[in-house]
Design a protein around this motif. Structure first.
Motif, PDB file in Angstrom:
ATOM      1  N   ALA A 139      21.702  60.778  49.709  1.00  0.00           N
ATOM      2  CA  ALA A 139      20.798  59.787  49.120  1.00  0.00           C
ATOM      3  C   ALA A 139      20.701  58.512  49.947  1.00  0.00           C
ATOM      4  CB  ALA A 139      21.261  59.449  47.705  1.00  0.00           C
ATOM      5  N   ARG A 140      21.753  58.199  50.679  1.00  0.00           N
ATOM      6  CA  ARG A 140      21.809  56.989  51.503  1.00  0.00           C
ATOM      7  C   ARG A 140      21.533  55.728  50.674  1.00  0.00           C
ATOM      8  NH1 ARG A 140      22.224  58.322  56.716  1.00  0.00           N
ATOM      9  NH2 ARG A 140      21.652  56.236  57.413  1.00  0.00           N
ATOM     10  N   ILE A 141      22.267  55.620  49.565  1.00  0.00           N
ATOM     11  CA  ILE A 141      22.176  54.447  48.688  1.00  0.00           C
ATOM     12  C   ILE A 141      23.564  53.840  48.590  1.00  0.00           C
ATOM     13  CG2 ILE A 141      21.592  53.593  46.384  1.00  0.00           C
ATOM     14  CD1 ILE A 141      19.628  55.909  46.138  1.00  0.00           C
ATOM     15  N   PHE A 142      23.676  52.580  48.933  1.00  0.00           N
ATOM     16  CA  PHE A 142      24.990  51.970  49.123  1.00  0.00           C
ATOM     17  C   PHE A 142      25.812  51.816  47.847  1.00  0.00           C
ATOM     18  CE2 PHE A 142      27.567  48.104  48.868  1.00  0.00           C
ATOM     19  CZ  PHE A 142      28.564  48.437  49.777  1.00  0.00           C
ATOM     20  N   GLU A 143      25.227  51.241  46.799  1.00  0.00           N
ATOM     21  CA  GLU A 143      26.028  50.829  45.642  1.00  0.00           C
ATOM     22  C   GLU A 143      26.846  51.970  45.022  1.00  0.00           C
ATOM     23  OE1 GLU A 143      22.875  47.822  46.297  1.00  0.00           O
ATOM     24  OE2 GLU A 143      22.861  50.003  46.059  1.00  0.00           O
ATOM     25  N   PRO A 144      26.239  53.123  44.695  1.00  0.00           N
ATOM     26  CA  PRO A 144      27.077  54.195  44.136  1.00  0.00           C
ATOM     27  C   PRO A 144      28.063  54.761  45.144  1.00  0.00           C
ATOM     28  CG  PRO A 144      24.809  54.931  44.374  1.00  0.00           C
ATOM     29  CD  PRO A 144      24.806  53.465  44.628  1.00  0.00           C
ATOM     30  N   TYR A 145      27.695  54.764  46.430  1.00  0.00           N
ATOM     31  CA  TYR A 145      28.644  55.207  47.461  1.00  0.00           C
ATOM     32  C   TYR A 145      29.892  54.334  47.447  1.00  0.00           C
ATOM     33  CZ  TYR A 145      30.758  54.984  52.119  1.00  0.00           C
ATOM     34  OH  TYR A 145      31.653  54.922  53.159  1.00  0.00           O
ATOM     35  N   ALA A 146      29.702  53.021  47.468  1.00  0.00           N
ATOM     36  CA  ALA A 146      30.846  52.111  47.486  1.00  0.00           C
ATOM     37  C   ALA A 146      31.631  52.189  46.178  1.00  0.00           C
ATOM     38  CB  ALA A 146      30.362  50.681  47.734  1.00  0.00           C
ATOM     39  N   TRP A 147      30.925  52.288  45.066  1.00  0.00           N
ATOM     40  CA  TRP A 147      31.588  52.330  43.764  1.00  0.00           C
ATOM     41  C   TRP A 147      32.522  53.533  43.659  1.00  0.00           C
ATOM     42  CZ3 TRP A 147      31.935  49.388  39.361  1.00  0.00           C
ATOM     43  CH2 TRP A 147      32.415  50.020  38.208  1.00  0.00           C
ATOM     44  N   TYR A 148      32.004  54.719  43.996  1.00  0.00           N
ATOM     45  CA  TYR A 148      32.827  55.929  43.855  1.00  0.00           C
ATOM     46  C   TYR A 148      33.944  55.968  44.900  1.00  0.00           C
ATOM     47  CZ  TYR A 148      29.569  57.682  40.381  1.00  0.00           C
ATOM     48  OH  TYR A 148      28.820  57.840  39.243  1.00  0.00           O
ATOM     49  N   THR A 149      33.689  55.401  46.062  1.00  0.00           N
ATOM     50  CA  THR A 149      34.761  55.267  47.049  1.00  0.00           C
ATOM     51  C   THR A 149      35.875  54.392  46.497  1.00  0.00           C
ATOM     52  OG1 THR A 149      33.209  55.522  48.904  1.00  0.00           O
ATOM     53  CG2 THR A 149      35.328  54.498  49.391  1.00  0.00           C
ATOM     54  N   ALA A 150      35.480  53.328  45.808  1.00  0.00           N
ATOM     55  CA  ALA A 150      36.458  52.420  45.218  1.00  0.00           C
ATOM     56  C   ALA A 150      37.227  53.083  44.075  1.00  0.00           C
ATOM     57  CB  ALA A 150      35.754  51.162  44.712  1.00  0.00           C
ATOM     58  N   GLU A 151      36.517  53.861  43.252  1.00  0.00           N
ATOM     59  CA  GLU A 151      37.200  54.536  42.144  1.00  0.00           C
ATOM     60  C   GLU A 151      38.248  55.523  42.664  1.00  0.00           C
ATOM     61  OE1 GLU A 151      36.651  53.852  38.642  1.00  0.00           O
ATOM     62  OE2 GLU A 151      35.982  52.155  39.861  1.00  0.00           O
ATOM     63  N   ALA A 152      37.920  56.228  43.733  1.00  0.00           N
ATOM     64  CA  ALA A 152      38.889  57.138  44.339  1.00  0.00           C
ATOM     65  C   ALA A 152      40.072  56.356  44.901  1.00  0.00           C
ATOM     66  CB  ALA A 152      38.220  57.966  45.438  1.00  0.00           C
ATOM     67  N   SER A 190      46.562  53.688  47.751  1.00  0.00           N
ATOM     68  CA  SER A 190      47.160  53.470  49.068  1.00  0.00           C
ATOM     69  C   SER A 190      46.504  52.255  49.700  1.00  0.00           C
ATOM     70  CB  SER A 190      46.961  54.689  49.974  1.00  0.00           C
ATOM     71  OG  SER A 190      45.614  54.796  50.396  1.00  0.00           O
ATOM     72  N   GLU A 191      47.254  51.535  50.494  1.00  0.00           N
ATOM     73  CA  GLU A 191      46.707  50.338  51.129  1.00  0.00           C
ATOM     74  C   GLU A 191      45.487  50.676  51.979  1.00  0.00           C
ATOM     75  OE1 GLU A 191      48.098  46.592  53.976  1.00  0.00           O
ATOM     76  OE2 GLU A 191      49.301  48.431  53.902  1.00  0.00           O
ATOM     77  N   LYS A 192      45.552  51.773  52.701  1.00  0.00           N
ATOM     78  CA  LYS A 192      44.456  52.166  53.586  1.00  0.00           C
ATOM     79  C   LYS A 192      43.168  52.403  52.798  1.00  0.00           C
ATOM     80  CE  LYS A 192      43.121  55.624  57.035  1.00  0.00           C
ATOM     81  NZ  LYS A 192      43.561  56.832  57.779  1.00  0.00           N
ATOM     82  N   SER A 193      43.242  53.174  51.721  1.00  0.00           N
ATOM     83  CA  SER A 193      42.031  53.489  50.964  1.00  0.00           C
ATOM     84  C   SER A 193      41.503  52.262  50.224  1.00  0.00           C
ATOM     85  CB  SER A 193      42.298  54.631  49.981  1.00  0.00           C
ATOM     86  OG  SER A 193      43.303  54.288  49.054  1.00  0.00           O
ATOM     87  N   LEU A 194      42.395  51.443  49.695  1.00  0.00           N
ATOM     88  CA  LEU A 194      41.970  50.243  48.969  1.00  0.00           C
ATOM     89  C   LEU A 194      41.283  49.234  49.886  1.00  0.00           C
ATOM     90  CD1 LEU A 194      45.103  49.791  46.692  1.00  0.00           C
ATOM     91  CD2 LEU A 194      42.771  50.234  45.880  1.00  0.00           C
ATOM     92  N   THR A 195      41.844  49.008  51.072  1.00  0.00           N
ATOM     93  CA  THR A 195      41.232  48.031  51.981  1.00  0.00           C
ATOM     94  C   THR A 195      39.927  48.564  52.568  1.00  0.00           C
ATOM     95  OG1 THR A 195      42.648  48.827  53.795  1.00  0.00           O
ATOM     96  CG2 THR A 195      43.387  46.885  52.582  1.00  0.00           C
ATOM     97  N   PHE A 196      39.856  49.872  52.805  1.00  0.00           N
ATOM     98  CA  PHE A 196      38.598  50.449  53.288  1.00  0.00           C
ATOM     99  C   PHE A 196      37.488  50.199  52.274  1.00  0.00           C
ATOM    100  CE2 PHE A 196      35.483  53.893  53.350  1.00  0.00           C
ATOM    101  CZ  PHE A 196      35.062  53.848  54.666  1.00  0.00           C
TER     102      PHE A 196
END
Length: 283
Positions: free
Chosen positions: A99-112, A118-124
């Protein structure tokens, strides 16, 4: 400077190149926001992820929407953390790659990332929101992005309180996201890093941008000069330095740094706009 930080400054520089024209911005943005759980407001405006997701789904096909619905239901049904993490990553990949839409991409990345803890996943995930915050012009969206990033930086700092990059990122949320009526929280967080390590270009850059945003152009210039001394190819610092001199009516210095910017910028339209501004300053 780490890759995430490079992406942040590179993104800001790119927007500066594309949208910079004759007159510099004179009035700093001084909006104030309050912090909430999932709803963040600016005046009478509010942004909720649920609303952003509805708008995002309007841009995909019915087949894609059905697939997304199945994944969303799988998250709700999943009773094992690893299963939920896997589904969140699948959702993030869809919104990023298909879809190339930022907001849901970032949101679900954050939920994971929150589940992985882990520090790596949280800071990413935090830097995803912060990178977009630095190039976002809508105050309500700035607040939403900063609020999401802050939660992630806070969690990362619990795991590693000594992470200077996370301290600076958290400070930037306060400085540029209007998530508190006390922006000094952001400044102090960043200063604590820079005072310990003056060579921290990322921190100096954030303090420079903060000074510019608040109209303290003398202080901003000092910070940007430190950045370009340490990193002469930093286009973001060069452009901001030139603009601060311009706003401050120091024409000779403004011309000097606009000329340097013109030599380094790869965008023809930006070169033309810079040439026009330089000619106006020389009149």
């Amino acid at each position: 400077m780490k890759k995430q930080q490079l992406l942040l400054t590179a993104g800001a520089a790119l927007l500066f190149l594309l949208f910079y024209f004759v007159s510099p911005t004179v009035a700093p943005d001084k909006h104030i926001h309050t912090e909430g759980d999932t709803t963040h407001s600016h005046g009478n405006q509010s942004i909720r992820f649920e609303d952003l997701l509805v708008k995002a789904k309007e841009k995909i096909s019915p087949e894609q929407a059905a697939r997304i619905g199945m994944l969303e239901n799988a998250v709700v049904r999943g009773d094992i953390k690893e299963q939920q993490i896997h589904v969140y990553h699948q959702l993030a990949r869809f919104w990023s790659d298909s879809a190339r839409i930022f907001e849901p991409y970032a949101w679900y990345t954050a939920e994971a990332a929150k589940l992985e803890n882990s520090e790596k996943s949280l800071t990413f995930a935090a830097h995803l929101f912060l990178n977009n915050l630095m190039t976002e012009g809508e105050p309500a969206m700035q607040n939403w992005l900063a609020s999401q990033a802050k939660v992630l930086f806070d969690k990362a700092l619990v795991l590693n309180p000594a992470n200077d990059s996370s301290k600076i990122g958290l400070g930037a949320c306060y400085l540029f996201g209007n998530i508190s009526d006390n922006p000094m929280q952001g400044i102090m967080s960043i200063r604590s890093v820079v005072e310990k390590n003056p060579d921290n270009v990322y921190g100096q850059m954030m303090l420079g941008l903060g000074g510019k945003k608040s109209g303290q152009y003398d202080k901003a210039i000092e910070r940007f000069l430190i950045v370009v001394k340490k990193d002469p190819e930093n286009l973001d610092a060069i452009f901001n330095l030139a603009e601060c001199y311009d706003i401050h009516n120091e024409k000779a210095n403004a011309i000097k740094w606009y000329e340097i910017a013109k030599e380094k910028v790869p965008v023809a339209a930006a070169k033309e706009a810079l040439s026009k501004r330089i000619a106006e300053l020389k009149r």
